[in-house]
Design a protein around this motif. Structure first.
Motif, PDB file in Angstrom:
ATOM      1  N   ILE A 285       0.839  -1.199   0.000  1.00  0.00           N
ATOM      2  CA  ILE A 285       0.000   0.000   0.000  1.00  0.00           C
ATOM      3  C   ILE A 285       0.873   1.248   0.000  1.00  0.00           C
ATOM      4  CG2 ILE A 285      -1.580   1.355   1.439  1.00  0.00           C
ATOM      5  CD1 ILE A 285      -2.929  -1.311   2.187  1.00  0.00           C
TER       6      ILE A 285
ATOM      7  N   LYS B  66       0.929   4.396  -2.685  1.00  0.00           N
ATOM      8  CA  LYS B  66       0.841   5.797  -2.281  1.00  0.00           C
ATOM      9  C   LYS B  66       2.031   6.599  -2.808  1.00  0.00           C
ATOM     10  CE  LYS B  66      -1.814   5.162   1.983  1.00  0.00           C
ATOM     11  NZ  LYS B  66      -1.805   5.303   3.457  1.00  0.00           N
TER      12      LYS B  66
ATOM     13  N   GLU C 266      -8.804   7.009   2.107  1.00  0.00           N
ATOM     14  CA  GLU C 266      -8.606   5.709   2.736  1.00  0.00           C
ATOM     15  C   GLU C 266      -9.770   5.367   3.660  1.00  0.00           C
ATOM     16  OE1 GLU C 266      -5.108   3.602   5.441  1.00  0.00           O
ATOM     17  OE2 GLU C 266      -4.601   5.159   3.961  1.00  0.00           O
TER      18      GLU C 266
ATOM     19  N   ILE D 254      -7.813   3.798  -1.021  1.00  0.00           N
ATOM     20  CA  ILE D 254      -7.378   2.578  -0.348  1.00  0.00           C
ATOM     21  C   ILE D 254      -8.517   2.051   0.521  1.00  0.00           C
ATOM     22  CG2 ILE D 254      -5.657   1.540   1.173  1.00  0.00           C
ATOM     23  CD1 ILE D 254      -4.414   2.696  -1.327  1.00  0.00           C
TER      24      ILE D 254
ATOM     25  N   LYS E  90      -9.190  -0.937   3.268  1.00  0.00           N
ATOM     26  CA  LYS E  90      -8.589  -1.984   4.098  1.00  0.00           C
ATOM     27  C   LYS E  90      -9.682  -2.785   4.801  1.00  0.00           C
ATOM     28  CE  LYS E  90      -4.508   0.827   5.219  1.00  0.00           C
ATOM     29  NZ  LYS E  90      -3.756   1.470   6.338  1.00  0.00           N
TER      30      LYS E  90
ATOM     31  N   VAL F  17      -7.525   0.386  -4.523  1.00  0.00           N
ATOM     32  CA  VAL F  17      -6.706  -0.695  -3.974  1.00  0.00           C
ATOM     33  C   VAL F  17      -7.427  -1.283  -2.762  1.00  0.00           C
ATOM     34  CG1 VAL F  17      -4.497  -1.350  -2.966  1.00  0.00           C
ATOM     35  CG2 VAL F  17      -4.579   0.402  -4.754  1.00  0.00           C
TER      36      VAL F  17
ATOM     37  N   TRP G 197      -7.414  -4.238   0.262  1.00  0.00           N
ATOM     38  CA  TRP G 197      -6.707  -5.285   1.006  1.00  0.00           C
ATOM     39  C   TRP G 197      -7.730  -6.025   1.839  1.00  0.00           C
ATOM     40  CZ3 TRP G 197      -4.093  -4.497   6.310  1.00  0.00           C
ATOM     41  CH2 TRP G 197      -3.658  -5.741   6.806  1.00  0.00           C
TER      42      TRP G 197
ATOM     43  N   SER H 250       2.489   1.892   6.272  1.00  0.00           N
ATOM     44  CA  SER H 250       1.316   2.061   5.409  1.00  0.00           C
ATOM     45  C   SER H 250       1.304   3.395   4.679  1.00  0.00           C
ATOM     46  CB  SER H 250       0.026   1.914   6.227  1.00  0.00           C
ATOM     47  OG  SER H 250      -0.115   3.004   7.117  1.00  0.00           O
TER      48      SER H 250
END
Length: 219
Positions: free
Chosen positions: A17, A21, A35, A65, A67, A95, A97, A213
């Protein structure tokens, strides 16, 4: 454009990640990265929908992002699935995760994602290879026996603990020679741990995770 990091290895996931970035900010340094973290806070449906579809007035491309946001509420994944074609064709970079993605989630990303990267927990051999390479980068010479003892000491979340050990060594703390510690019942790194109180140690680990991160508290 959409990417998936799939697996429980938080060290590798957050490193990846951070790479996303860094690449984005190299081109768009004046723009924040969006995020959403499903582990630290509840994700509202409206926030997730907005993150997928809210265009930026300042740039043709956003980096968003996510998560571990898909497991807590099925409606979140339903929204993503409904917008599969949109996120695939979008100029924005999404993205995700997910530590333990379910089969329907994996099937979705295999269909729409630019790339699906599996990030497993490293086994003993993988950890030894990683530790040897990392110690060499820091200018430290560790024997195979020393690396094995460090890995045994690290326990779960091994890369985080091993990196902390290496950084302490690199700062100049003397380590006991392997000839003195092989077979010993006391951890060869116990003397180092005494230098950092338990609460502070946990705080430093949290800061390390944030740093890896890509979170910049000075921005």
């Amino acid at each position: 454009m959409i990417y998936l990091l799939s697996g429980p290895n938080s060290y590798r996931a957050l490193r990846k990640i951070k790479e996303f970035k860094a690449a984005f900010l190299k081109k768009h340094d004046d723009l924040p990265v969006e995020e959403l973290d499903g582990e630290n806070s509840e994700i509202a449906i409206s926030d997730f929908r907005s993150a997928l579809g809210q265009g930026s007035l300042f740039s043709a491309t956003r980096l968003v992002i996510f998560k571990n946001v898909l497991g807590a509420d099925e409606k979140v994944f339903d929204i993503l699935r409904e917008n599969g074609d949109f996120v695939k064709k979008s100029k924005d970079i999404f993205v995700f995760w997910e530590k333990e993605p379910e089969k329907p989630t994996l099937a979705f990303f295999k269909k729409y994602a630019e790339k699906v990267q599996e990030i497993k927990i490293l086994n003993q051999t993988g950890l030894d290879t990683w530790l040897a390479r990392k110690s060499q980068i820091l200018g430290l010479k560790l024997s195979k026996d020393e690396r094995a003892l460090m890995i045994e000491e690290a326990g779960g979340n091994a890369e985080w603990a091993l990196e902390n050990m290496l950084e302490k060594m690199a700062l100049g703390f003397n380590r006991l020679r392997v000839t003195k510690i092989v077979g010993a019942s006391v951890s060869p790194f116990a003397f180092v741990e005494k230098l950092v109180s338990a609460p502070l140690g946990r705080a430093l680990l949290a800061l390390k995770e944030a740093e890896v991160s890509g979170q910049d508290f000075q921005r």
